[in-house]
Motif scaffolding. Structure first.
Motif, PDB file in Angstrom:
ATOM      1  N   GLU A  35     153.711 -38.980  49.067  1.00 16.80           N
ATOM      2  CA  GLU A  35     154.967 -38.836  48.444  1.00 16.80           C
ATOM      3  C   GLU A  35     154.922 -39.518  46.907  1.00 16.80           C
ATOM      4  O   GLU A  35     155.591 -39.091  45.908  1.00 16.80           O
ATOM      5  CB  GLU A  35     156.087 -39.177  49.101  1.00 16.80           C
ATOM      6  N   ASP A  36     154.337 -40.734  46.937  1.00 20.56           N
ATOM      7  CA  ASP A  36     154.494 -41.629  45.964  1.00 20.56           C
ATOM      8  C   ASP A  36     153.611 -40.970  44.711  1.00 20.56           C
ATOM      9  O   ASP A  36     154.168 -40.979  43.709  1.00 20.56           O
ATOM     10  CB  ASP A  36     153.914 -42.986  46.069  1.00 20.56           C
ATOM     11  N   ASN A  37     152.559 -40.319  44.979  1.00 21.78           N
ATOM     12  CA  ASN A  37     151.542 -39.605  43.836  1.00 21.78           C
ATOM     13  C   ASN A  37     152.354 -38.714  43.407  1.00 21.78           C
ATOM     14  O   ASN A  37     152.571 -38.311  42.136  1.00 21.78           O
ATOM     15  CB  ASN A  37     150.542 -39.320  44.325  1.00 21.78           C
ATOM     16  N   ARG A  38     153.286 -37.823  44.199  1.00 17.75           N
ATOM     17  CA  ARG A  38     153.874 -36.737  43.700  1.00 17.75           C
ATOM     18  C   ARG A  38     155.162 -37.126  42.997  1.00 17.75           C
ATOM     19  O   ARG A  38     155.157 -36.547  41.847  1.00 17.75           O
ATOM     20  CB  ARG A  38     154.256 -35.916  45.131  1.00 17.75           C
ATOM     21  N   LYS A  39     155.723 -38.198  43.403  1.00 18.68           N
ATOM     22  CA  LYS A  39     156.983 -38.626  42.550  1.00 18.68           C
ATOM     23  C   LYS A  39     156.460 -39.115  41.190  1.00 18.68           C
ATOM     24  O   LYS A  39     157.076 -38.753  39.989  1.00 18.68           O
ATOM     25  CB  LYS A  39     157.573 -39.854  43.507  1.00 18.68           C
ATOM     26  N   TRP A  40     155.281 -40.025  41.196  1.00 19.56           N
ATOM     27  CA  TRP A  40     154.899 -40.394  39.847  1.00 19.56           C
ATOM     28  C   TRP A  40     154.372 -39.319  39.128  1.00 19.56           C
ATOM     29  O   TRP A  40     154.886 -39.432  37.751  1.00 19.56           O
ATOM     30  CB  TRP A  40     153.851 -41.626  40.175  1.00 19.56           C
ATOM     31  N   MET A  41     153.671 -38.429  39.602  1.00 16.39           N
ATOM     32  CA  MET A  41     153.393 -37.465  38.614  1.00 16.39           C
ATOM     33  C   MET A  41     154.398 -36.288  37.904  1.00 16.39           C
ATOM     34  O   MET A  41     154.618 -36.435  36.664  1.00 16.39           O
ATOM     35  CB  MET A  41     152.448 -36.347  39.183  1.00 16.39           C
ATOM     36  N   ARG A  42     155.463 -36.287  38.805  1.00 12.05           N
ATOM     37  CA  ARG A  42     156.461 -35.545  38.202  1.00 12.05           C
ATOM     38  C   ARG A  42     157.383 -36.146  37.398  1.00 12.05           C
ATOM     39  O   ARG A  42     157.939 -35.717  36.413  1.00 12.05           O
ATOM     40  CB  ARG A  42     157.413 -34.778  39.553  1.00 12.05           C
ATOM     41  N   ASN A  72     156.026 -38.589  35.116  1.00 12.77           N
ATOM     42  CA  ASN A  72     155.607 -38.837  34.264  1.00 12.77           C
ATOM     43  C   ASN A  72     154.797 -37.677  33.316  1.00 12.77           C
ATOM     44  O   ASN A  72     154.227 -37.915  32.129  1.00 12.77           O
ATOM     45  CB  ASN A  72     154.376 -39.902  34.414  1.00 12.77           C
ATOM     46  N   VAL A  73     155.072 -36.633  33.785  1.00  9.43           N
ATOM     47  CA  VAL A  73     154.621 -35.364  32.872  1.00  9.43           C
ATOM     48  C   VAL A  73     155.895 -35.179  32.041  1.00  9.43           C
ATOM     49  O   VAL A  73     157.159 -34.886  32.251  1.00  9.43           O
ATOM     50  CB  VAL A  73     154.771 -34.021  33.841  1.00  9.43           C
ATOM     51  N   PRO A  74     155.756 -35.001  30.695  1.00  7.66           N
ATOM     52  CA  PRO A  74     156.711 -34.892  29.596  1.00  7.66           C
ATOM     53  C   PRO A  74     157.481 -33.816  29.820  1.00  7.66           C
ATOM     54  O   PRO A  74     157.004 -32.760  30.211  1.00  7.66           O
ATOM     55  CB  PRO A  74     156.071 -34.789  28.324  1.00  7.66           C
ATOM     56  N   GLY A  75     158.811 -33.876  29.424  1.00  9.02           N
ATOM     57  CA  GLY A  75     159.752 -32.884  29.782  1.00  9.02           C
ATOM     58  C   GLY A  75     159.428 -31.268  28.993  1.00  9.02           C
ATOM     59  O   GLY A  75     159.388 -30.515  29.670  1.00  9.02           O
ATOM     60  N   GLU A  76     158.620 -31.389  27.776  1.00  9.59           N
ATOM     61  CA  GLU A  76     158.351 -30.188  27.267  1.00  9.59           C
ATOM     62  C   GLU A  76     157.081 -29.571  27.675  1.00  9.59           C
ATOM     63  O   GLU A  76     156.773 -28.551  27.581  1.00  9.59           O
ATOM     64  CB  GLU A  76     158.105 -30.378  25.665  1.00  9.59           C
ATOM     65  N   LYS A  77     156.415 -30.375  28.687  1.00  7.18           N
ATOM     66  CA  LYS A  77     155.380 -29.885  29.283  1.00  7.18           C
ATOM     67  C   LYS A  77     155.559 -29.301  30.697  1.00  7.18           C
ATOM     68  O   LYS A  77     154.834 -28.827  31.455  1.00  7.18           O
ATOM     69  CB  LYS A  77     154.107 -30.732  29.563  1.00  7.18           C
ATOM     70  N   LYS A  78     156.887 -29.577  31.190  1.00  9.57           N
ATOM     71  CA  LYS A  78     157.045 -29.190  32.534  1.00  9.57           C
ATOM     72  C   LYS A  78     157.784 -27.705  32.539  1.00  9.57           C
ATOM     73  O   LYS A  78     158.253 -27.284  31.461  1.00  9.57           O
ATOM     74  CB  LYS A  78     158.247 -30.135  32.943  1.00  9.57           C
ATOM     75  N   PRO A  79     157.373 -26.854  33.634  1.00 13.27           N
ATOM     76  CA  PRO A  79     157.614 -25.519  33.725  1.00 13.27           C
ATOM     77  C   PRO A  79     159.129 -25.384  33.661  1.00 13.27           C
ATOM     78  O   PRO A  79     159.903 -26.426  33.946  1.00 13.27           O
ATOM     79  CB  PRO A  79     156.996 -25.022  34.795  1.00 13.27           C
ATOM     80  N   GLN A  80     159.848 -24.278  33.671  1.00 16.23           N
ATOM     81  CA  GLN A  80     161.266 -23.891  33.676  1.00 16.23           C
ATOM     82  C   GLN A  80     161.944 -24.574  35.028  1.00 16.23           C
ATOM     83  O   GLN A  80     162.977 -24.747  34.907  1.00 16.23           O
ATOM     84  CB  GLN A  80     161.546 -22.367  33.587  1.00 16.23           C
ATOM     85  N   ASN A  81     161.130 -24.367  36.071  1.00 12.75           N
ATOM     86  CA  ASN A  81     161.900 -25.012  37.247  1.00 12.75           C
ATOM     87  C   ASN A  81     161.633 -26.466  37.331  1.00 12.75           C
ATOM     88  O   ASN A  81     162.351 -26.927  38.341  1.00 12.75           O
ATOM     89  CB  ASN A  81     161.314 -24.226  38.389  1.00 12.75           C
ATOM     90  N   ILE A  97     159.225 -28.355  37.950  1.00  7.84           N
ATOM     91  CA  ILE A  97     158.276 -28.825  38.773  1.00  7.84           C
ATOM     92  C   ILE A  97     156.744 -28.644  38.420  1.00  7.84           C
ATOM     93  O   ILE A  97     156.364 -27.575  38.508  1.00  7.84           O
ATOM     94  CB  ILE A  97     158.466 -28.363  40.436  1.00  7.84           C
ATOM     95  N   PRO A  98     156.193 -29.706  37.706  1.00 10.05           N
ATOM     96  CA  PRO A  98     154.794 -29.267  37.250  1.00 10.05           C
ATOM     97  C   PRO A  98     153.561 -28.982  38.426  1.00 10.05           C
ATOM     98  O   PRO A  98     153.825 -29.918  39.611  1.00 10.05           O
ATOM     99  CB  PRO A  98     154.169 -30.528  36.583  1.00 10.05           C
ATOM    100  N   LEU A  99     152.835 -28.097  38.197  1.00  5.34           N
ATOM    101  CA  LEU A  99     152.072 -27.890  39.204  1.00  5.34           C
ATOM    102  C   LEU A  99     150.621 -28.490  39.001  1.00  5.34           C
ATOM    103  O   LEU A  99     150.218 -28.670  38.036  1.00  5.34           O
ATOM    104  CB  LEU A  99     151.863 -26.262  39.361  1.00  5.34           C
ATOM    105  N   PRO A 100     149.752 -28.799  40.106  1.00  5.52           N
ATOM    106  CA  PRO A 100     148.513 -29.460  39.941  1.00  5.52           C
ATOM    107  C   PRO A 100     147.579 -28.354  39.413  1.00  5.52           C
ATOM    108  O   PRO A 100     148.126 -27.280  39.632  1.00  5.52           O
ATOM    109  CB  PRO A 100     148.406 -29.913  41.462  1.00  5.52           C
TER     110      PRO A 100
END
Length: 198
Positions: free
Chosen positions: A43-50, A52-61, A63-66
């Motif tokens: 869960e810590d890895n998932r939280k950290w990844m989400r 630290n992905v910049p806002g403009e790189k996140k999908p519409q929903n 939640i960035p996918l691996p």
């Protein structure tokens, strides 16, 4: 500096698994040090990844996918940007790494060895060889086109002949059918005339 690749080891998506495999396989093949961090089991890895992905790189929903790729804390990109960098042969700059020693780096014109007349060393020899090969391949391609054209014209002639035969046969069948219909009508009229007589 360590490259971090966030993956989901228990992903149900075949597409995500293939993308993860491609990134990890490429890094391994090129002996680039990296850490694979599982977001499915940690869960810590998932939280950290989400986070630290910049806002403009996140999908519409949101939640960035691996796979998501980082150089320490610095975001590098997702699979699509990784793939583009790989295709453009700029993977080291994408990852924020210096190219390994001995790798081919494009030199500026001033750095490349040149002859007194301004030609680049080795270029004239290669150009002559390339021109010869191009001429040879041009001849063979022209020969192939001619051969192909003769095969096409032969098959076109056969198709036209068969088409003419089929048209003639169709016309004959239609004529026979018309004669048969006329005979049936005549026979029908004769029967009607006999019935009236009785």
């Amino acid at each position: 500096m360590v490259i971090k690749v966030f993956v989901a080891t228990s992903s149900g998506s075949i597409a995500i698994r293939k993308k993860q495999q491609e990134v990890v396989g490429f890094l391994e093949a090129n002996k680039i040090d990296f850490k694979e961090l599982d977001i499915a089991g940690d869960e810590d890895n998932r939280k950290w990844m989400r986070e630290n992905v910049p806002g403009e790189k996140k999908p519409q929903n949101g939640i960035p996918l691996p796979p998501q790729i980082f150089n320490e804390e610095q975001y590098c990109g997702d699979f699509d940007s990784f793939f583009s960098a790989k295709e453009e042969n700029i993977i080291y700059s994408f990852l924020g790494l210096a190219p390994p020693p001995g790798s081919k780096v494009t030199k500026s014109p001033e750095e490349s060895s040149s002859l007194p007349n301004g030609d680049v060393a080795g270029e004239s020899e290669g150009t002559a060889e390339e021109a010869e090969k191009a001429e040879e391949s041009g001849e063979t391609e022209a020969q192939k086109e001619e051969e192909g054209a003769s095969h096409i014209s032969e098959s076109q002639e056969k198709n036209e002949e068969e088409g003419e035969k089929a048209t003639e046969e169709t016309e004959e069948v239609m004529e026979e059918g018309a004669k048969g219909e006329a005979e049936e009508e005549d026979a029908g009229e004769e029967e009607a005339g006999e019935e009236e007589d009785s």
